[in-house]
Scaffold this motif. Structure first.
Motif, PDB file in Angstrom:
ATOM      1  N   SER A   1      23.246  52.508  82.864  1.00 18.94           N
ATOM      2  CA  SER A   1      24.445  51.694  83.033  1.00 18.94           C
ATOM      3  C   SER A   1      24.065  50.227  83.207  1.00 18.94           C
ATOM      4  CB  SER A   1      25.237  52.161  84.252  1.00 18.94           C
ATOM      5  OG  SER A   1      26.280  51.247  84.513  1.00 18.94           O
ATOM      6  N   LYS A   2      24.780  49.366  82.507  1.00 18.95           N
ATOM      7  CA  LYS A   2      24.565  47.929  82.647  1.00 18.95           C
ATOM      8  C   LYS A   2      25.753  47.282  83.376  1.00 18.95           C
ATOM      9  CE  LYS A   2      20.912  46.470  80.586  1.00 18.95           C
ATOM     10  NZ  LYS A   2      19.789  45.999  81.370  1.00 18.95           N
ATOM     11  N   ALA A   3      26.524  48.096  84.089  1.00 14.55           N
ATOM     12  CA  ALA A   3      27.720  47.601  84.769  1.00 14.55           C
ATOM     13  C   ALA A   3      27.408  46.503  85.789  1.00 14.55           C
ATOM     14  CB  ALA A   3      28.459  48.758  85.451  1.00 14.55           C
ATOM     15  N   GLN A   4      26.210  46.514  86.348  1.00 18.59           N
ATOM     16  CA  GLN A   4      25.846  45.533  87.383  1.00 18.59           C
ATOM     17  C   GLN A   4      25.247  44.251  86.799  1.00 18.59           C
ATOM     18  OE1 GLN A   4      26.717  46.223  90.579  1.00 18.59           O
ATOM     19  NE2 GLN A   4      27.568  48.053  89.657  1.00 18.59           N
ATOM     20  N   GLN A   5      24.976  44.247  85.497  1.00 19.49           N
ATOM     21  CA  GLN A   5      24.216  43.157  84.881  1.00 19.49           C
ATOM     22  C   GLN A   5      24.819  41.779  85.124  1.00 19.49           C
ATOM     23  OE1 GLN A   5      23.868  43.390  80.589  1.00 19.49           O
ATOM     24  NE2 GLN A   5      21.876  42.406  80.668  1.00 19.49           N
ATOM     25  N   LYS A   6      26.121  41.634  85.025  1.00 23.57           N
ATOM     26  CA  LYS A   6      26.775  40.328  85.135  1.00 23.57           C
ATOM     27  C   LYS A   6      27.246  40.012  86.556  1.00 23.57           C
ATOM     28  CE  LYS A   6      26.340  39.175  80.853  1.00 23.57           C
ATOM     29  NZ  LYS A   6      25.395  38.138  80.480  1.00 23.57           N
ATOM     30  N   LYS A   7      26.687  40.670  87.524  1.00 22.64           N
ATOM     31  CA  LYS A   7      27.024  40.413  88.925  1.00 22.64           C
ATOM     32  C   LYS A   7      26.329  39.135  89.399  1.00 22.64           C
ATOM     33  CE  LYS A   7      29.311  44.255  89.606  1.00 22.64           C
ATOM     34  NZ  LYS A   7      30.677  44.365  89.992  1.00 22.64           N
ATOM     35  N   ASN A   8      26.790  38.619  90.521  1.00 23.49           N
ATOM     36  CA  ASN A   8      26.146  37.446  91.121  1.00 23.49           C
ATOM     37  C   ASN A   8      24.943  37.918  91.929  1.00 23.49           C
ATOM     38  OD1 ASN A   8      25.319  35.188  92.457  1.00 23.49           O
ATOM     39  ND2 ASN A   8      27.268  34.777  93.457  1.00 23.49           N
ATOM     40  N   TRP A   9      23.758  37.716  91.380  1.00 24.97           N
ATOM     41  CA  TRP A   9      22.522  38.187  92.011  1.00 24.97           C
ATOM     42  C   TRP A   9      22.100  37.307  93.178  1.00 24.97           C
ATOM     43  CZ3 TRP A   9      20.852  42.915  91.207  1.00 24.97           C
ATOM     44  CH2 TRP A   9      21.361  43.579  90.093  1.00 24.97           C
ATOM     45  N   GLU A  10      22.850  36.243  93.453  1.00 20.43           N
ATOM     46  CA  GLU A  10      22.540  35.381  94.594  1.00 20.43           C
ATOM     47  C   GLU A  10      23.380  35.714  95.819  1.00 20.43           C
ATOM     48  OE1 GLU A  10      22.622  31.243  93.505  1.00 20.43           O
ATOM     49  OE2 GLU A  10      21.260  31.555  91.821  1.00 20.43           O
TER      50      GLU A  10
END
Length: 168
Positions: free
Chosen positions: A131-140
């Motif tokens: 799953s790439k559902a988390q890819q565009k999350k704010n990693w900061e």
């Protein structure tokens, strides 16, 4: 000797949703062995950072990234190296030759694979759903969610599994 010859490698960066402006620095770096994934928060909201070099990018971590005897494996890995060098200097990641981008290797091994991104390669080569559902999350963000941590760990781990499939 207890040393790893190959480790999975990836970084995550806060996405940019508009053109122009400066790229965000890597917020998370993932390293994986066959049994363990390590997540290093390089930048997050509220982090006590006097300079861009403060934080978890320790001398030991820089040595690991620069070690020519430990091959760091991933997909699209050279952009990650470029991004780390932009923040931590040219000596970060050594001369770059110990970073193996699996994308061109996969194209030789399986020339019919059309989209050699990590998700597609995982599905095509390993028959796993990544799953790439988390890819565009704010990693900061100050605290990563469990789903973000699982996604990040899987991104580094699956590179090792793809490498094993390639050499089979």
């Amino acid at each position: 000797n207890g040393r790893f010859h190959y480790i999975g490698f990836d970084t995550e960066t806060r996405p940019k949703f508009h053109k122009g402006g400066e790229e965000h620095p890597p917020a998370l770096m993932q390293l994986a062995t066959g049994t363990t994934a390590y997540l290093f928060r390089l930048k997050y909201q509220g982090m006590n950072q006097k300079s861009k070099h403060d934080g978890v990018m320790t001398k030991s971590l820089l040595q690991l990234l620069s070690d020519p005897d430990i091959i760091k494996v991933g997909i699209g890995i050279h952009k990650d190296v470029k991004d780390l060098r932009r923040v931590y200097g040219k000596s970060c990641c050594g001369d770059g030759t110990s970073f193996l981008d699996l994308e061109p290797v996969v194209k030789v091994r399986w020339p019919r694979v059309e989209r050699p991104g990590l998700r597609n390669l995982t599905a095509t080569v390993l028959q796993w759903k990544l799953s790439k559902a988390q890819q565009k999350k704010n990693w900061e963000v100050k605290r990563l969610t469990t789903a973000m941590e699982a996604y990040a760990a899987a991104d580094a781990w699956v590179a090792l599994d793809l490498l094993a499939a390639i050499v089979r």
